[in-house]
Design a protein around this motif. Structure first.
Motif: not given
Length: 535
Positions: A37-55, A22-32
């Motif tokens: 953390k798994m994406l970060a460890e794999a050096d895959i850029p993503y947009t942090e969005m804590t709204a996904i979690t129960e806060t 998805l990243f190579r195809d130009g997608w913006e990845l949203i995660s939290a």
């Protein structure tokens, strides 16, 4: 316009491969959270969005995200929204059904409450708008999704298929929550809806026959004895062998529950006086049990695994060819030396010593199955065409112990009757077993009436003993019948053959005739008042 995907998965299989594509195809990845953390460890850029979690403090951001998913690709419905509403083209979310403690639900801190709202609602919103948003929940679908994206061949039918799988996951998660609450706080044994969230564990090579297909499903978090199954050696486990392993382990669990420290049972003697019958604990014994074609073959108790197996094998040599065998104790090398001479499909035990595994390695087709969890023995299920019958498991060895004859059984006979009753619990109705020195010298599990089962078991026992397959030349003394046994003249063979003790449910119209015969021949007979229909 840049496409956007939400990634938040408990099952992370194949996630990195999908994210990289998805990243190579130009997608913006949203995660939290952990996924981020798994994406970060794999050096895959993503947009942090804590709204996904129960806060609680991110609830408004979550509502914005939820609305974006619902209105993606529907410009008419989005016309009155602010610029905060950006389209979401993929929601890749999965959660794991799990059973919770009541304390997990009554936690006052909202952020710690185990009831998931956001993840399930986001994937459900994607399903609602499936024509414009891909709802991904199963890692096994990621490869197909990438192929279809590359070839621009994602059809509406495929999108709907993914939505159906997403709803299946949501239903399982909701079922686990409902069952966790109701089974701990409810008063109903049987809930209004049967919703246990079994998860597919493995596709089997075939079903009961080669032209049938089958899959094994298991409870979440590996609950139950199958969750502790580990194949140490041999070919893959077949449909029929799974059934036999399950039956063997249930019987071994019953042995631990019922005979290791058997509870005393109350009853009456032939004069109507109250009695209490005690059983000798079998805690120092090893129990072996065998099954073939889903039918009990033989069983024995011994001071160790090797002795117990030899006793059982001697009374079922031909029938044990191709059978599955279970041990209540770890299989050591002495027992393995006996097993390696047999042609068994599987050996089931709590474990195998290193020496035993080396010895049994010579039998490459013999599966070695280690089991680490006791059977739950909670419910039995029977599938019908369009329905399901659920019943509580048969876990009661004796309801009562009524001595109906003047002759009393010896303590050894009492213990052997208890052993025979345990075996009956794992057989089919009508069944009968003959016991000698804590081994089933004769069994019949496929008769249509109890009289035929008793006579067939007697015939097998006499032949085994005459062939010198037991350590004692005398015929078996103890008969256990799983169904109420009506008296007939043919049953006089039991007395003529040396039977000295009979255990059966009782309750037939001609019980008195049977009791009279037993009194004349010096046979002790016990009525238990309970039938064991078996499997």
């Amino acid at each position: 316009m840049k496409k956007r995907a939400i990634l938040c998965t408990a099952d992370t299989e194949n996630l990195i491969k999908l994210s990289q594509y998805l990243f190579r195809d130009g997608w913006e990845l949203i995660s939290a959270g952990e996924t981020g953390k798994m994406l970060a460890e794999a050096d895959i850029p993503y947009t942090e969005m804590t709204a996904i979690t129960e806060t609680p403090r991110t609830f408004q951001h979550y509502l914005t995200l939820y609305s974006s998913i619902l209105t993606t690709g529907q410009q008419r419905d989005r016309s009155y929204y602010s610029n905060d509403y950006q389209e979401i083209n993929m929601v890749c979310i999965n959660t794991m059904p799990s059973f919770k403690k009541i304390s997990d639900f009554v936690e006052l801190d909202f952020s710690n409450n185990c009831i998931d709202m956001r993840c399930c609602s986001l994937i459900q919103a994607a399903c609602r708008n499936y024509k414009n948003v891909l709802a991904l929940t199963d890692p096994s679908d990621y490869e197909e999704v990438m192929i279809r994206m590359k070839t621009e061949s994602i059809s509406s039918d495929f999108r709907l298929y993914l939505a159906g799988k997403a709803f299946n996951m949501i239903a399982a998660c909701n079922a686990s929550v409902g069952d966790s609450i109701l089974l701990q706080t409810g008063t109903d044994t049987y809930l209004r809806y049967f919703t246990i969230p079994y998860k597919k564990a493995v596709d089997l090579k075939n079903g009961a026959t080669s032209h049938q297909s089958a899959s094994l499903y298991m409870l979440p978090e590996f609950i139950g004895s199958l969750g502790g199954l580990k194949k140490l050696q041999g070919k893959e486990i077949s449909y029929n062998l799974y059934i036999e392993i399950d039956a063997i382990w249930k019987e071994l669990t019953r042995f631990s529950m019922q005979l290791k420290n058997a509870a005393a049972v109350q009853g009456n003697d032939s004069e109507g006086n109250p009695t209490v019958t005690q059983f000798t604990p079998a805690a120092g014994c090893v129990f072996t049990y065998s099954i073939k074609h889903e039918t009990s073959v033989s069983a024995a108790l011994g001071s160790n695994a090797a002795e117990s197996y030899k006793k059982m094998f001697n009374c079922g040599k031909r029938a044990l060819d191709g059978a599955a065998v279970g041990f209540s104790a770890v299989v050591d090398d002495i027992a393995a030396q006996e097993l390696v001479q047999s042609n068994l499909t599987a050996v089931v035990a709590p474990g195998f010593t290193a020496d035993a595994r080396v010895t049994l390695a010579a039998k490459k087709d013999m599966r070695l199955i280690a089991m680490s969890k006791p059977a739950m023995l909670s419910y039995n299920f029977r599938s019908l065409d369009g329905g399901l019958i659920i019943e509580t498991a048969d876990n009661i060895l004796f309801e009562k112990w009524n001595l109906v004859t003047k002759t009393r059984p010896s303590q050894q006979q009492i213990d052997e009757m208890a052993f025979g009753q345990l075996i009956i619990m794992g057989t089919k109705q009508d069944a009968a077993v003959l016991i000698k020195d804590q081994v089933t010298t004769g069994m019949c599990c496929t008769a249509m009436v109890p009289e035929d089962a008793c006579l067939a078991a007697l015939d097998h026992s006499v032949k085994n003993i005459q062939a010198g397959l037991t350590n004692n030349t005398q015929n078996a003394e103890v008969l256990v019948c799983g169904s109420a046994l009506p008296f007939s003249t043919e049953l006089k063979q039991l007395a003529d053959s040396g039977i000295h003790a009979i255990l059966q449910p009782g309750g037939t119209p001609n019980d008195e005739e049977f009791i009279k015969l037993c009194n004349e021949r010096g046979i002790a007979m016990i009525f238990t008042g309970i039938e064991h229909p078996g499997c």
